[in-house]
Scaffold this active site. Structure first.
Site, PDB file in Angstrom:
ATOM      1  N   HIS A 137     -16.028  23.825   1.810  1.00 30.71           N
ATOM      2  CA  HIS A 137     -17.201  23.531   2.628  1.00 30.71           C
ATOM      3  C   HIS A 137     -18.287  22.875   1.780  1.00 30.71           C
ATOM      4  O   HIS A 137     -18.835  23.505   0.872  1.00 30.71           O
ATOM      5  CB  HIS A 137     -17.720  24.861   3.213  1.00 30.71           C
ATOM      6  CG  HIS A 137     -18.867  24.710   4.140  1.00 30.71           C
ATOM      7  ND1 HIS A 137     -20.109  25.204   3.852  1.00 30.71           N
ATOM      8  CD2 HIS A 137     -18.954  24.127   5.356  1.00 30.71           C
ATOM      9  CE1 HIS A 137     -20.921  24.937   4.867  1.00 30.71           C
ATOM     10  NE2 HIS A 137     -20.245  24.284   5.780  1.00 30.71           N
ATOM     11  N   GLU A 161     -14.488  18.858   2.480  1.00 27.51           N
ATOM     12  CA  GLU A 161     -15.311  18.443   3.619  1.00 27.51           C
ATOM     13  C   GLU A 161     -16.338  17.373   3.255  1.00 27.51           C
ATOM     14  O   GLU A 161     -16.931  17.422   2.167  1.00 27.51           O
ATOM     15  CB  GLU A 161     -16.064  19.664   4.181  1.00 27.51           C
ATOM     16  CG  GLU A 161     -16.708  19.355   5.517  1.00 27.51           C
ATOM     17  CD  GLU A 161     -17.885  20.243   5.865  1.00 27.51           C
ATOM     18  OE1 GLU A 161     -18.543  20.787   4.971  1.00 27.51           O
ATOM     19  OE2 GLU A 161     -18.151  20.366   7.077  1.00 27.51           O
ATOM     20  N   ASP A 216     -19.726  15.832   5.208  1.00 32.21           N
ATOM     21  CA  ASP A 216     -20.652  15.661   6.325  1.00 32.21           C
ATOM     22  C   ASP A 216     -21.213  14.253   6.201  1.00 32.21           C
ATOM     23  O   ASP A 216     -21.600  13.835   5.104  1.00 32.21           O
ATOM     24  CB  ASP A 216     -21.804  16.671   6.226  1.00 32.21           C
ATOM     25  CG  ASP A 216     -21.340  18.087   6.523  1.00 32.21           C
ATOM     26  OD1 ASP A 216     -20.620  18.267   7.520  1.00 32.21           O
ATOM     27  OD2 ASP A 216     -21.694  18.999   5.760  1.00 32.21           O
ATOM     28  N   HIS A 230     -25.362  16.922   4.297  1.00 34.52           N
ATOM     29  CA  HIS A 230     -25.204  17.866   5.401  1.00 34.52           C
ATOM     30  C   HIS A 230     -26.143  17.588   6.567  1.00 34.52           C
ATOM     31  O   HIS A 230     -25.811  17.820   7.719  1.00 34.52           O
ATOM     32  CB  HIS A 230     -25.415  19.307   4.923  1.00 34.52           C
ATOM     33  CG  HIS A 230     -25.237  20.288   6.031  1.00 34.52           C
ATOM     34  ND1 HIS A 230     -26.293  20.859   6.705  1.00 34.52           N
ATOM     35  CD2 HIS A 230     -24.113  20.758   6.625  1.00 34.52           C
ATOM     36  CE1 HIS A 230     -25.821  21.654   7.656  1.00 34.52           C
ATOM     37  NE2 HIS A 230     -24.503  21.607   7.625  1.00 34.52           N
ATOM     38  N   GLU A 235     -17.045  15.056   8.879  1.00 34.60           N
ATOM     39  CA  GLU A 235     -17.765  15.417  10.106  1.00 34.60           C
ATOM     40  C   GLU A 235     -18.772  14.330  10.472  1.00 34.60           C
ATOM     41  O   GLU A 235     -19.589  13.931   9.645  1.00 34.60           O
ATOM     42  CB  GLU A 235     -18.519  16.752   9.924  1.00 34.60           C
ATOM     43  CG  GLU A 235     -19.322  17.115  11.185  1.00 34.60           C
ATOM     44  CD  GLU A 235     -20.140  18.399  11.068  1.00 34.60           C
ATOM     45  OE1 GLU A 235     -19.918  19.177  10.110  1.00 34.60           O
ATOM     46  OE2 GLU A 235     -20.998  18.610  11.937  1.00 34.60           O
TER      47      GLU A 235
END
Ligand code: CA
Length: 341
Positions: free
Chosen positions: A31, A58, A60, A73, A166
């Site tokens: 994460h 991950e 973002d 993020h 994401e």
């Protein structure tokens, strides 16, 4: 001699069941990288997570003023960088600094630090990387820089870590005149992430955008619908309804899995045992994988006694297919101890 149907069925089950019952090892998704140890989303945090054994890393994604996807993020810059000191005139009326108001060249001038509170200036996680003692030269990186790093590490280590990008706040980006998904997808394709065989899960909190990704934008790779703890998301969709059998059936036509907040999978009454919800079972019944967020030993769910208890509840009792974790090594270690890796 004629074989009866029940006997044939039993024989077929014996052939098929072992492979069905042997579920794939749960995924460890880093994460924001190894964010428990280094400032989140820096290339350093990604390299470390790769070394610690993450299956997926991950990203973002938000856009810069000149439409370059960068790995951050938030749409804001002021809680992970020195933007307020370097570009004080870019503050919007709401007091915040936005990645979308700086060009990539300007973003590259910023120094990234451990996440801190905009109000107090204090670190959000006081036991993590000490950016005051070791300010270092951490920078914002682009999606492409990060993909290059991961692929180079995959080559040099012989591992095959995947990516988990994401799309952040697509509705907001479009309202600002920027179509983030339309910019991100061709970059993913260029780096070999386009089909369900490629090691990539694309994720988003907004159902409207998830529909758009599958429809209008033609994304053919794996897709995960993120499910918030709060009832409603930015696009007005009721995330509680998404967790019902009907909601999950609707999602199964669009996505490969769900990424729910841990609180939707397991909760603890004060001093009590873990209470596991039906969500994982319901999602599995619709063929969806379940990857909840986020495992943090220094920020456990309310009432959860330890990170071991959290891992046990998620993997052993709920049976999730992977977790987002700030501490890749802690999750890897637990899974190895449980003999599932
Ligand atoms: Ca995320």
């Amino acid at each position: 001699m004629k074989t009866s149907r029940p006997v044939l069925a039993a024989a077929l089950c014996a052939l098929i069941l072992p492979s069905v019952a042997r579920a794939a090892a749960p995924l460890v998704i880093a994460h924001r990288g190894a964010s428990g140890y280094l400032p989140e989303h820096t290339l350093e945090a990604k390299a470390y997570a790769h070394a610690l054994g993450a299956d997926y890393l991950e990203q973002d994604l938000v856009l810069t003023k000149d439409d370059v996807p960068v790995v951050l993020h938030d749409i804001y810059l002021d809680t992970v960088s020195d933007v307020a000191a370097r570009f004080p005139d870019r503050k919007r009326a709401d007091g915040r600094f936005y990645a979308l108001d700086l060009t990539l060249a300007e973003l590259k001038q910023l120094r990234v630090s451990e996440r801190f509170s905009a109000k107090t200036g204090r670190p959000v996680y006081p036991q993590r990387y000490d950016s005051k003692a070791a300010p270092s030269e951490f920078r914002v990186s682009t999606l492409e820089e990060e993909l290059q790093l991961i692929q180079a590490l995959n080559r040099s280590t012989g591992r095959r870590a995947g990516i988990y990008p994401e799309i952040k706040q697509p509705k907001w980006h479009r309202e600002q005149g920027h179509d983030i998904s339309r910019i991100v997808l061709p970059i993913l394709a260029r780096y070999g992430y386009a089909t369900k065989e490629d090691p990539c899960y694309l994720q988003c909190f907004e159902l409207t955008e998830v529909r758009r990704l599958r429809g209008e934008l033609g994304w053919k790779g794996r897709l995960v619908m993120l499910i918030a703890a709060a009832a409603k998301e930015a696009d007005g969709v009721d995330h509680g309804q998404l967790c019902t059998a009907e909601g999950l059936a609707e999602l199964a036509a669009l996505v490969d899995g769900i990424g729910p907040n841990i609180g939707r999978i397991v909760t603890w009454a004060p001093g009590g045992a873990a209470k596991v919800s039906e969500l994982t079972k319901l999602a599995h019944a619709k063929g969806l994988v379940v990857h909840p967020y986020t495992v943090r030993w220094d920020d456990l769910p309310k009432g959860c006694p330890s990170v071991d208890d959290l891992h046990t509840a998620l993997f052993r009792h709920a049976g999730v297919d992977g977790v987002f974790t700030d501490f890749t090594d802690v999750t890897v270690k637990w899974l190895r101890g449980a003999a599932v890796r």
